[in-house]
Structure formats: C-alpha cells, structure tokens
Scaffold this motif. Structure first.
Motif, PDB file in Angstrom:
ATOM      1  N   HIS A 200       0.841  -1.207   0.000  1.00 20.29           N
ATOM      2  CA  HIS A 200       0.000   0.000   0.000  1.00 20.29           C
ATOM      3  C   HIS A 200       0.872   1.253   0.000  1.00 20.29           C
ATOM      4  CE1 HIS A 200      -3.422   2.584   0.789  1.00 20.29           C
ATOM      5  NE2 HIS A 200      -2.841   3.030   1.881  1.00 20.29           N
ATOM      6  N   LEU A 201       1.925   1.228   0.802  1.00 20.27           N
ATOM      7  CA  LEU A 201       2.805   2.398   0.880  1.00 20.27           C
ATOM      8  C   LEU A 201       3.644   2.532  -0.389  1.00 20.27           C
ATOM      9  CD1 LEU A 201       3.653   4.746   2.664  1.00 20.27           C
ATOM     10  CD2 LEU A 201       5.371   3.266   3.716  1.00 20.27           C
ATOM     11  N   ARG A 202       4.087   1.414  -0.937  1.00 22.51           N
ATOM     12  CA  ARG A 202       4.860   1.471  -2.183  1.00 22.51           C
ATOM     13  C   ARG A 202       4.038   2.073  -3.319  1.00 22.51           C
ATOM     14  NH1 ARG A 202       6.267  -4.062  -1.206  1.00 22.51           N
ATOM     15  NH2 ARG A 202       8.256  -4.243  -0.126  1.00 22.51           N
ATOM     16  N   SER A 203       2.737   1.859  -3.294  1.00 21.07           N
ATOM     17  CA  SER A 203       1.879   2.364  -4.371  1.00 21.07           C
ATOM     18  C   SER A 203       1.862   3.887  -4.422  1.00 21.07           C
ATOM     19  CB  SER A 203       0.452   1.825  -4.205  1.00 21.07           C
ATOM     20  OG  SER A 203      -0.176   2.379  -3.061  1.00 21.07           O
ATOM     21  N   ASP A 204       2.278   4.538  -3.345  1.00 21.47           N
ATOM     22  CA  ASP A 204       2.377   6.003  -3.355  1.00 21.47           C
ATOM     23  C   ASP A 204       3.488   6.488  -4.278  1.00 21.47           C
ATOM     24  OD1 ASP A 204       0.371   6.115  -1.513  1.00 21.47           O
ATOM     25  OD2 ASP A 204       1.602   6.851   0.149  1.00 21.47           O
ATOM     26  N   LYS A 205       4.501   5.629  -4.472  1.00 23.16           N
ATOM     27  CA  LYS A 205       5.649   5.947  -5.335  1.00 23.16           C
ATOM     28  C   LYS A 205       6.322   7.256  -4.918  1.00 23.16           C
ATOM     29  CE  LYS A 205       3.811   3.367  -9.274  1.00 23.16           C
ATOM     30  NZ  LYS A 205       3.392   3.373 -10.694  1.00 23.16           N
TER      31      LYS A 205
ATOM     32  N   GLN B  35       9.250   9.499  -4.046  1.00 23.38           N
ATOM     33  CA  GLN B  35      10.606   9.441  -4.569  1.00 23.38           C
ATOM     34  C   GLN B  35      11.672   9.279  -3.492  1.00 23.38           C
ATOM     35  OE1 GLN B  35      11.365   9.321  -7.950  1.00 23.38           O
ATOM     36  NE2 GLN B  35       9.147   9.034  -8.019  1.00 23.38           N
ATOM     37  N   ASN B  36      11.406   9.771  -2.298  1.00 28.83           N
ATOM     38  CA  ASN B  36      12.431   9.739  -1.243  1.00 28.83           C
ATOM     39  C   ASN B  36      12.117   8.729  -0.146  1.00 28.83           C
ATOM     40  OD1 ASN B  36      10.247  11.271  -0.363  1.00 28.83           O
ATOM     41  ND2 ASN B  36      11.515  12.664   0.870  1.00 28.83           N
ATOM     42  N   VAL B  37      11.240   7.763  -0.447  1.00 30.00           N
ATOM     43  CA  VAL B  37      10.876   6.727   0.531  1.00 30.00           C
ATOM     44  C   VAL B  37      11.198   5.350  -0.032  1.00 30.00           C
ATOM     45  CG1 VAL B  37       9.006   5.642   1.833  1.00 30.00           C
ATOM     46  CG2 VAL B  37       9.048   8.129   1.550  1.00 30.00           C
ATOM     47  N   VAL B  38      11.912   4.565   0.761  1.00 25.79           N
ATOM     48  CA  VAL B  38      12.180   3.166   0.433  1.00 25.79           C
ATOM     49  C   VAL B  38      11.519   2.304   1.499  1.00 25.79           C
ATOM     50  CG1 VAL B  38      13.937   1.369   0.189  1.00 25.79           C
ATOM     51  CG2 VAL B  38      14.363   3.669  -0.715  1.00 25.79           C
TER      52      VAL B  38
END
Length: 245
Positions: free
Chosen positions: A93-98, A100-103
C-alpha cells in the motif's frame, strides 16, 4: 462550582469544536487514518508530532521501524526515509504512493537473517538484560512488538547502513527493545530516537538502556489520531542541540 448538565454539554461541545476538530482528531476518527488538519501524520501524540515538525530539517535522513502515514509525513519534510515493514499488505500500500524519497523494506516474522548481521545480534546484543516483559497473551506480545528473536531480520535492516547515516530512528513497530539497541548502535552523537507508546512498561529495559547510554528523554503526553485515550510518545537524544529548530 457545580455545573448543570446543559453547561457540561456546552463545554464539551466547545472542546469538540476547538481542540478535537482543530487538531484533526475528529477527521482521524471518521477516516480511521492517522492525520491532522494538514493531512497524513504519524500515529504519535499530536504534541509530539507538533514538536517534531518544528525541529526536523530538510537534510534529515529518517529510518522507521514501522511504516504508515508517518512515512508520508516524514517524506514531506526530510531528504530520505527508509521504512521497514513486516506486513506485506501495508508495505505494498505504501509502495503504491511511489514517493521518490521513501524506500520500503519488507521483512517478515522468522525471516532468515544475513550471516554478518546475525553474528552482531547474537554476539553483542545483551539478551538477558534487555528482554522485553512478555505477557501471557501471545497476540499481545506480537502486536505490541515484544518479540525479539523472531524479528532479527527486521531489526537488522538498519545494520545495512553505515553508522551515523541516519539522523532520526523511529521505534514504532516490531521488536521494540531489540530495535532500540540497534538504533543506539547506529546513531551518531546528535541522533534522535522517537519512541511511540512509551507509557508502556513492557519496554522498560529499552528505556533503562537508553538512559545508561546517555540519552535524555522528553515525554509528550496527550491525544493522538484515532485513539480515545491519552498515551505518550517520547523523544530521546544525547544532545539537546539536535532538538533546536
């Protein structure tokens, strides 16, 4: 002074319309999302979030044990955010935000630990003196982040980065006592640890260890998103200079 029921109702309405709505608490309750009036926010007490907003710098690198709306909040204020998450659905769910500065790093319960990290945890982590206080309820032990041994891979993600790489480490997920120890090992002299739910005595060995390592504790009690009770979010640091705006 004795208040009538009508006066009590009026004062409660004022409280509701002032603090509860102005803080974003009503919105968080209605949406079941951690938020304030500005949008997504950490699931910390509002007083802690407000304080952190005043001291976080655009150059900060933030590491989170436990992802969520906090990741989005940090992403809008810091240069880099690395979040480790044990729940695959929430990680996706969080990855779907895409952002740029979050891994987002996904690590599950009982996942194998890299040899070099396992060696550090087994040889250096003081298991006997830092054991969390387990309850008789296995579900509570899991949900409250009291289990250490089955989350070594989760805790060791921070070990993949050089020491002093991150400015802030958030302890708000699994294996909270173990991840506190890892955070202390990896942070520099001015590093900051944000420890949520610090009103819980199950993590006492973590608090004791932080104090023994020279950390000062600042407590922020009060309401936060969604919950209908007060709790505490604490900020730990060895250097009060790091808390200057």
């Amino acid at each position: 002074m004795t208040l009538t029921q009508a006066q009590r109702d009026g004062l409660l309405h004022e409280l509701s319309e002032d603090y509860l709505r102005r803080s974003g608490w009503w919105s968080s309750l209605e949406t079941q999302q951690a938020c304030d009036t500005s949008g997504p926010c950490p699931w910390f007490t509002y007083s802690a979030t407000r304080y952190l907003a005043g001291i976080v710098r655009p150059s900060y690198r933030v590491f989170e044990y436990g992802s969520g709306n906090s990741s989005r909040w940090w992403a809008s204020r810091a240069a880099e955010v690395v979040s480790v998450e044990h729940d695959p659905l929430w990680a996706e769910h969080l990855r779907s935000d895409k952002l740029q500065n979050v891994v987002v790093v996904e690590k599950h319960m009982d996942e194998p630990t890299a040899f070099q990290h396992s060696k550090i945890l087994l040889s250096q982590y003081p298991h006997a003196s830092m054991a969390a206080r387990l309850s008789s309820d296995p579900t509570r032990n899991y949900r409250a982040g009291l289990l250490d041994d089955c989350f070594h891979a989760y805790a060791s993600v921070l070990l993949e980065f050089p020491k002093q790489y991150f400015d802030v480490v958030v302890v708000d997920g699994m294996a909270r006592v173990l991840t506190t120890w890892v955070a202390v090992r990896q942070l520099g002299p001015e590093g900051v640890i944000v420890f949520d739910n610090s009103d819980r005595d199950e993590y006492q060995s973590a608090y004791d260890y932080l104090r023994a390592q020279g950390f000062v504790r600042l407590d922020f009690w009060g309401l936060g998103p969604i919950n209908r009770y007060e709790w505490c979010t604490s900020i730990f640091t060895r250097s009060l200079c790091s808390l200057q705006a």
